[in-house]
Every structure is written in structure tokens, then in C-alpha cells.
Write a protein that holds these residues in place. Structure first.
Motif, PDB file in Angstrom:
ATOM      1  N   THR A 121     -15.333  -0.095  -3.972  1.00 58.83           N
ATOM      2  CA  THR A 121     -15.709  -0.792  -2.735  1.00 58.83           C
ATOM      3  C   THR A 121     -16.752  -1.862  -3.024  1.00 58.83           C
ATOM      4  O   THR A 121     -16.658  -2.992  -2.524  1.00 58.83           O
ATOM      5  CB  THR A 121     -16.224   0.210  -1.686  1.00 58.83           C
ATOM      6  OG1 THR A 121     -15.189   1.163  -1.415  1.00 58.83           O
ATOM      7  CG2 THR A 121     -16.639  -0.492  -0.412  1.00 58.83           C
ATOM      8  N   ALA A 122     -17.757  -1.529  -3.831  1.00 51.51           N
ATOM      9  CA  ALA A 122     -18.802  -2.497  -4.174  1.00 51.51           C
ATOM     10  C   ALA A 122     -18.211  -3.701  -4.902  1.00 51.51           C
ATOM     11  O   ALA A 122     -18.599  -4.845  -4.638  1.00 51.51           O
ATOM     12  CB  ALA A 122     -19.881  -1.829  -5.033  1.00 51.51           C
ATOM     13  N   LEU A 123     -17.279  -3.461  -5.799  1.00 49.38           N
ATOM     14  CA  LEU A 123     -16.640  -4.573  -6.506  1.00 49.38           C
ATOM     15  C   LEU A 123     -15.827  -5.444  -5.556  1.00 49.38           C
ATOM     16  O   LEU A 123     -15.843  -6.674  -5.656  1.00 49.38           O
ATOM     17  CB  LEU A 123     -15.756  -4.044  -7.645  1.00 49.38           C
ATOM     18  CG  LEU A 123     -16.516  -3.426  -8.814  1.00 49.38           C
ATOM     19  CD1 LEU A 123     -15.542  -2.743  -9.774  1.00 49.38           C
ATOM     20  CD2 LEU A 123     -17.350  -4.461  -9.546  1.00 49.38           C
ATOM     21  N   ALA A 124     -15.134  -4.819  -4.615  1.00 43.91           N
ATOM     22  CA  ALA A 124     -14.353  -5.584  -3.633  1.00 43.91           C
ATOM     23  C   ALA A 124     -15.277  -6.419  -2.750  1.00 43.91           C
ATOM     24  O   ALA A 124     -14.983  -7.581  -2.444  1.00 43.91           O
ATOM     25  CB  ALA A 124     -13.499  -4.642  -2.782  1.00 43.91           C
ATOM     26  N   GLU A 131     -18.235  -7.564  -3.581  1.00 38.25           N
ATOM     27  CA  GLU A 131     -18.761  -8.653  -4.409  1.00 38.25           C
ATOM     28  C   GLU A 131     -17.726  -9.770  -4.568  1.00 38.25           C
ATOM     29  O   GLU A 131     -18.060 -10.944  -4.487  1.00 38.25           O
ATOM     30  CB  GLU A 131     -19.185  -8.123  -5.781  1.00 38.25           C
ATOM     31  CG  GLU A 131     -19.715  -9.177  -6.720  1.00 38.25           C
ATOM     32  CD  GLU A 131     -20.996  -9.863  -6.240  1.00 38.25           C
ATOM     33  OE1 GLU A 131     -21.373 -10.883  -6.855  1.00 38.25           O
ATOM     34  OE2 GLU A 131     -21.622  -9.420  -5.258  1.00 38.25           O
ATOM     35  N   ARG A 132     -16.462  -9.401  -4.763  1.00 39.52           N
ATOM     36  CA  ARG A 132     -15.409 -10.428  -4.847  1.00 39.52           C
ATOM     37  C   ARG A 132     -15.319 -11.217  -3.540  1.00 39.52           C
ATOM     38  O   ARG A 132     -15.190 -12.438  -3.550  1.00 39.52           O
ATOM     39  CB  ARG A 132     -14.060  -9.788  -5.178  1.00 39.52           C
ATOM     40  CG  ARG A 132     -13.912  -9.400  -6.629  1.00 39.52           C
ATOM     41  CD  ARG A 132     -12.479  -9.009  -6.981  1.00 39.52           C
ATOM     42  NE  ARG A 132     -12.027  -7.833  -6.276  1.00 39.52           N
ATOM     43  CZ  ARG A 132     -12.145  -6.580  -6.706  1.00 39.52           C
ATOM     44  NH1 ARG A 132     -12.725  -6.336  -7.857  1.00 39.52           N
ATOM     45  NH2 ARG A 132     -11.692  -5.570  -5.996  1.00 39.52           N
ATOM     46  N   LEU A 133     -15.400 -10.524  -2.428  1.00 38.10           N
ATOM     47  CA  LEU A 133     -15.348 -11.192  -1.125  1.00 38.10           C
ATOM     48  C   LEU A 133     -16.546 -12.117  -0.946  1.00 38.10           C
ATOM     49  O   LEU A 133     -16.412 -13.246  -0.462  1.00 38.10           O
ATOM     50  CB  LEU A 133     -15.293 -10.159  -0.002  1.00 38.10           C
ATOM     51  CG  LEU A 133     -15.222 -10.698   1.422  1.00 38.10           C
ATOM     52  CD1 LEU A 133     -14.023 -11.611   1.612  1.00 38.10           C
ATOM     53  CD2 LEU A 133     -15.171  -9.540   2.406  1.00 38.10           C
ATOM     54  N   ARG A 134     -17.735 -11.667  -1.363  1.00 34.92           N
ATOM     55  CA  ARG A 134     -18.931 -12.508  -1.278  1.00 34.92           C
ATOM     56  C   ARG A 134     -18.765 -13.770  -2.099  1.00 34.92           C
ATOM     57  O   ARG A 134     -19.093 -14.874  -1.652  1.00 34.92           O
ATOM     58  CB  ARG A 134     -20.165 -11.739  -1.761  1.00 34.92           C
ATOM     59  CG  ARG A 134     -21.476 -12.487  -1.555  1.00 34.92           C
ATOM     60  CD  ARG A 134     -22.649 -11.769  -2.195  1.00 34.92           C
ATOM     61  NE  ARG A 134     -22.586 -11.807  -3.642  1.00 34.92           N
ATOM     62  CZ  ARG A 134     -22.966 -12.864  -4.382  1.00 34.92           C
ATOM     63  NH1 ARG A 134     -23.426 -13.948  -3.803  1.00 34.92           N
ATOM     64  NH2 ARG A 134     -22.876 -12.814  -5.678  1.00 34.92           N
ATOM     65  N   LEU A 135     -18.228 -13.629  -3.291  1.00 40.06           N
ATOM     66  CA  LEU A 135     -18.022 -14.798  -4.146  1.00 40.06           C
ATOM     67  C   LEU A 135     -16.986 -15.755  -3.556  1.00 40.06           C
ATOM     68  O   LEU A 135     -17.171 -16.979  -3.598  1.00 40.06           O
ATOM     69  CB  LEU A 135     -17.605 -14.361  -5.550  1.00 40.06           C
ATOM     70  CG  LEU A 135     -18.699 -13.680  -6.366  1.00 40.06           C
ATOM     71  CD1 LEU A 135     -18.120 -13.076  -7.639  1.00 40.06           C
ATOM     72  CD2 LEU A 135     -19.814 -14.650  -6.683  1.00 40.06           C
ATOM     73  N   LEU A 136     -15.916 -15.212  -3.006  1.00 42.17           N
ATOM     74  CA  LEU A 136     -14.906 -16.072  -2.380  1.00 42.17           C
ATOM     75  C   LEU A 136     -15.492 -16.817  -1.179  1.00 42.17           C
ATOM     76  O   LEU A 136     -15.263 -18.023  -1.012  1.00 42.17           O
ATOM     77  CB  LEU A 136     -13.697 -15.239  -1.941  1.00 42.17           C
ATOM     78  CG  LEU A 136     -12.808 -14.731  -3.068  1.00 42.17           C
ATOM     79  CD1 LEU A 136     -11.824 -13.691  -2.550  1.00 42.17           C
ATOM     80  CD2 LEU A 136     -12.071 -15.880  -3.724  1.00 42.17           C
TER      81      LEU A 136
END
Length: 62
Positions: A23-26, A28-33
Motif C-alpha cells: 500500500t505504501a509503495l502504491a 508513493e507511486r500515486l504521489r509521484l504521478l
């Protein structure tokens, strides 16, 4: 929460850790996008109409 985790089996605690990590990785990916979209909408050409300037989140120049 500690008591709940403490009452779980090793397998259950490991499963929780795995899910939380995924969940944390997902997130972080969303934050970067989302940051990329903000950057694309905040170019020098858009000036004060750009997303970052309009929202008051543009970096300040020294």
C-alpha cells in the motif's frame, strides 16, 4: 493496535506487513504521478495561471 498485532500469528503479522508495504509503495507511486501532473501544468509558460502558482505552492526564488 499493538495488542492486536501482538495477538496475531507470525503469518498474520507478516501478511499485514506485506499489505502495508504494498500500500505504501502504491501511495508513493500515486504521489509521484500527481507531482508529475502538477509539474506539467506549472511550466514557466503558464506563469501565474499554472497550477503551482495558482495554488500558492510554487517554489520560491531566492
Amino acid at each position: 493496535m499493538r495488542a492486536t498485532l501482538g495477538a496475531m500469528s507470525d503469518a498474520e503479522v507478516f501478511a499485514v506487513l506485506t499489505e502495508v508495504t504494498e500500500t505504501a509503495l502504491a501511495v508513493e507511486r500515486l504521489r509521484l504521478l500527481a507531482s508529475g501532473v502538477v509539474a506539467a501544468r506549472s511550466t514557466k509558460e503558464t506563469g501565474h495561471a499554472g497550477l503551482a502558482q495558482a495554488r500558492g505552492t510554487a517554489p520560491r526564488s531566492p
